[in-house]
Design a protein around this motif. Sequence first.
Motif, PDB file in Angstrom:
ATOM      1  N   LYS A  70       0.826  -1.201   0.000  1.00 54.31           N
ATOM      2  CA  LYS A  70       0.000   0.000   0.000  1.00 54.31           C
ATOM      3  C   LYS A  70       0.866   1.258   0.000  1.00 54.31           C
ATOM      4  O   LYS A  70       0.536   2.253  -0.656  1.00 54.31           O
ATOM      5  CB  LYS A  70      -0.915  -0.013   1.223  1.00 54.31           C
ATOM      6  CG  LYS A  70      -1.928   1.116   1.247  1.00 54.31           C
ATOM      7  CD  LYS A  70      -2.887   0.957   2.419  1.00 54.31           C
ATOM      8  CE  LYS A  70      -3.919   2.082   2.426  1.00 54.31           C
ATOM      9  NZ  LYS A  70      -4.856   1.932   3.579  1.00 54.31           N
ATOM     10  N   ILE A  71       1.979   1.200   0.718  1.00 52.95           N
ATOM     11  CA  ILE A  71       2.907   2.334   0.747  1.00 52.95           C
ATOM     12  C   ILE A  71       3.393   2.674  -0.656  1.00 52.95           C
ATOM     13  O   ILE A  71       3.531   3.838  -1.036  1.00 52.95           O
ATOM     14  CB  ILE A  71       4.108   2.018   1.665  1.00 52.95           C
ATOM     15  CG1 ILE A  71       3.653   1.938   3.130  1.00 52.95           C
ATOM     16  CG2 ILE A  71       5.212   3.069   1.514  1.00 52.95           C
ATOM     17  CD1 ILE A  71       4.723   1.429   4.082  1.00 52.95           C
ATOM     18  N   VAL A 119       8.150   6.066  -7.731  1.00 55.63           N
ATOM     19  CA  VAL A 119       7.354   6.390  -6.540  1.00 55.63           C
ATOM     20  C   VAL A 119       8.023   7.547  -5.810  1.00 55.63           C
ATOM     21  O   VAL A 119       9.198   7.847  -6.044  1.00 55.63           O
ATOM     22  CB  VAL A 119       7.226   5.187  -5.576  1.00 55.63           C
ATOM     23  CG1 VAL A 119       6.425   4.072  -6.210  1.00 55.63           C
ATOM     24  CG2 VAL A 119       8.593   4.708  -5.112  1.00 55.63           C
ATOM     25  N   GLY A 120       7.268   8.198  -4.938  1.00 58.32           N
ATOM     26  CA  GLY A 120       7.864   9.236  -4.103  1.00 58.32           C
ATOM     27  C   GLY A 120       9.010   8.647  -3.302  1.00 58.32           C
ATOM     28  O   GLY A 120       8.896   7.537  -2.760  1.00 58.32           O
ATOM     29  N   ILE A 121      10.126   9.371  -3.203  1.00 60.04           N
ATOM     30  CA  ILE A 121      11.321   8.796  -2.586  1.00 60.04           C
ATOM     31  C   ILE A 121      11.095   8.439  -1.115  1.00 60.04           C
ATOM     32  O   ILE A 121      11.703   7.486  -0.602  1.00 60.04           O
ATOM     33  CB  ILE A 121      12.535   9.739  -2.726  1.00 60.04           C
ATOM     34  CG1 ILE A 121      12.235  11.136  -2.185  1.00 60.04           C
ATOM     35  CG2 ILE A 121      12.983   9.805  -4.184  1.00 60.04           C
ATOM     36  CD1 ILE A 121      13.427  12.061  -2.201  1.00 60.04           C
ATOM     37  N   SER A 122      10.220   9.157  -0.431  1.00 58.86           N
ATOM     38  CA  SER A 122       9.966   8.826   0.978  1.00 58.86           C
ATOM     39  C   SER A 122       9.332   7.451   1.118  1.00 58.86           C
ATOM     40  O   SER A 122       9.461   6.802   2.172  1.00 58.86           O
ATOM     41  CB  SER A 122       9.068   9.877   1.624  1.00 58.86           C
ATOM     42  OG  SER A 122       7.761   9.824   1.084  1.00 58.86           O
ATOM     43  N   VAL A 127       9.106   1.816   3.297  1.00 59.68           N
ATOM     44  CA  VAL A 127       9.084   0.358   3.118  1.00 59.68           C
ATOM     45  C   VAL A 127      10.163  -0.289   3.981  1.00 59.68           C
ATOM     46  O   VAL A 127       9.940  -1.335   4.608  1.00 59.68           O
ATOM     47  CB  VAL A 127       9.259  -0.016   1.636  1.00 59.68           C
ATOM     48  CG1 VAL A 127       9.560  -1.496   1.474  1.00 59.68           C
ATOM     49  CG2 VAL A 127       7.990   0.332   0.862  1.00 59.68           C
ATOM     50  N   VAL A 128      11.350   0.323   4.005  1.00 62.50           N
ATOM     51  CA  VAL A 128      12.409  -0.185   4.871  1.00 62.50           C
ATOM     52  C   VAL A 128      11.940  -0.173   6.321  1.00 62.50           C
ATOM     53  O   VAL A 128      12.134  -1.144   7.068  1.00 62.50           O
ATOM     54  CB  VAL A 128      13.699   0.649   4.716  1.00 62.50           C
ATOM     55  CG1 VAL A 128      14.750   0.217   5.736  1.00 62.50           C
ATOM     56  CG2 VAL A 128      14.249   0.513   3.300  1.00 62.50           C
ATOM     57  N   ILE A 145      12.382  -6.468   1.678  1.00 64.00           N
ATOM     58  CA  ILE A 145      12.387  -5.139   1.056  1.00 64.00           C
ATOM     59  C   ILE A 145      12.451  -5.274  -0.469  1.00 64.00           C
ATOM     60  O   ILE A 145      11.708  -4.617  -1.196  1.00 64.00           O
ATOM     61  CB  ILE A 145      13.570  -4.308   1.578  1.00 64.00           C
ATOM     62  CG1 ILE A 145      13.422  -4.049   3.076  1.00 64.00           C
ATOM     63  CG2 ILE A 145      13.680  -2.978   0.820  1.00 64.00           C
ATOM     64  CD1 ILE A 145      14.679  -3.511   3.738  1.00 64.00           C
ATOM     65  N   ALA A 146      13.339  -6.140  -0.952  1.00 54.52           N
ATOM     66  CA  ALA A 146      13.464  -6.353  -2.388  1.00 54.52           C
ATOM     67  C   ALA A 146      12.174  -6.917  -2.970  1.00 54.52           C
ATOM     68  O   ALA A 146      11.710  -6.479  -4.032  1.00 54.52           O
ATOM     69  CB  ALA A 146      14.633  -7.290  -2.681  1.00 54.52           C
ATOM     70  N   ASP A 147      11.575  -7.887  -2.283  1.00 52.88           N
ATOM     71  CA  ASP A 147      10.329  -8.497  -2.764  1.00 52.88           C
ATOM     72  C   ASP A 147       9.221  -7.464  -2.895  1.00 52.88           C
ATOM     73  O   ASP A 147       8.481  -7.441  -3.885  1.00 52.88           O
ATOM     74  CB  ASP A 147       9.873  -9.599  -1.805  1.00 52.88           C
ATOM     75  CG  ASP A 147      10.720 -10.859  -1.897  1.00 52.88           C
ATOM     76  OD1 ASP A 147      11.428 -11.038  -2.910  1.00 52.88           O
ATOM     77  OD2 ASP A 147      10.661 -11.666  -0.946  1.00 52.88           O
ATOM     78  N   ALA A 148       9.071  -6.610  -1.880  1.00 54.33           N
ATOM     79  CA  ALA A 148       7.986  -5.634  -1.882  1.00 54.33           C
ATOM     80  C   ALA A 148       8.121  -4.651  -3.038  1.00 54.33           C
ATOM     81  O   ALA A 148       7.144  -4.344  -3.723  1.00 54.33           O
ATOM     82  CB  ALA A 148       7.955  -4.881  -0.551  1.00 54.33           C
ATOM     83  N   ILE A 149       9.342  -4.145  -3.261  1.00 52.51           N
ATOM     84  CA  ILE A 149       9.559  -3.199  -4.359  1.00 52.51           C
ATOM     85  C   ILE A 149       9.335  -3.877  -5.700  1.00 52.51           C
ATOM     86  O   ILE A 149       8.695  -3.314  -6.609  1.00 52.51           O
ATOM     87  CB  ILE A 149      10.978  -2.601  -4.274  1.00 52.51           C
ATOM     88  CG1 ILE A 149      11.123  -1.779  -2.991  1.00 52.51           C
ATOM     89  CG2 ILE A 149      11.285  -1.739  -5.503  1.00 52.51           C
ATOM     90  CD1 ILE A 149      12.535  -1.294  -2.719  1.00 52.51           C
TER      91      ILE A 149
END
Length: 209
Positions: A70-71, A119-122, A127-128, A145-149
Amino acid sequence: MDAMTDKENLVNITDDAIVRPTRDEAEDAVRTLLRWAGDDPRREGLLETPKRVVNAYQDWFRGYDEDPHKILGKRFEDVQGYDDMVMLTHIDVESHCEHHMAPILGTACVAYLPDRAVVGISKIAKVVEAFSKRLQTQETMTAQIADAIEDAMSPLGVAIFVDAKHQCMTTRGVHHPNVSTITTMFRGEFKANAELRQRFMNLCEQSKR
């Protein structure tokens, strides 16, 4: 009664794990630990400790209530032809070891190679945070983290670099306070292209200076 299968046992364990105790129960658990440590939770200096610990846990483990997909849900396609990596350095990592519940403190570098949209850098930093604010191993967190991105954005490539110190190793056990743990994860073009991967690593290293 017939013995439950391993699968049924796993389901029951999972169901139990997601039922959270009440705040009062959590505070009582802290009092139990204080007594186990040899102190008296009724003395003046410890009266408010259970409340403070539960408040701290709400902050330290808030990642369980955050959805990384969602982020990363809002993306921007108007990038004026930009087709190089997007990279964030010095992302603070504040996590806790799932084996000892001791802090893991460090930084992360995260890069992705966009396929049309960014995506917005924030959001990358968030996500981290979403994964670090949980009980973790550093290896699992790096992969998550890699999976989500990758799942949310379908980029051409993803690169993750995490450098952290584990308090379960520095303040107990072997007591080596200067040891850092480094984990990496490369997907897509970063995995296939050694030059791109090395460029990412060089930028990570330069950012420390």
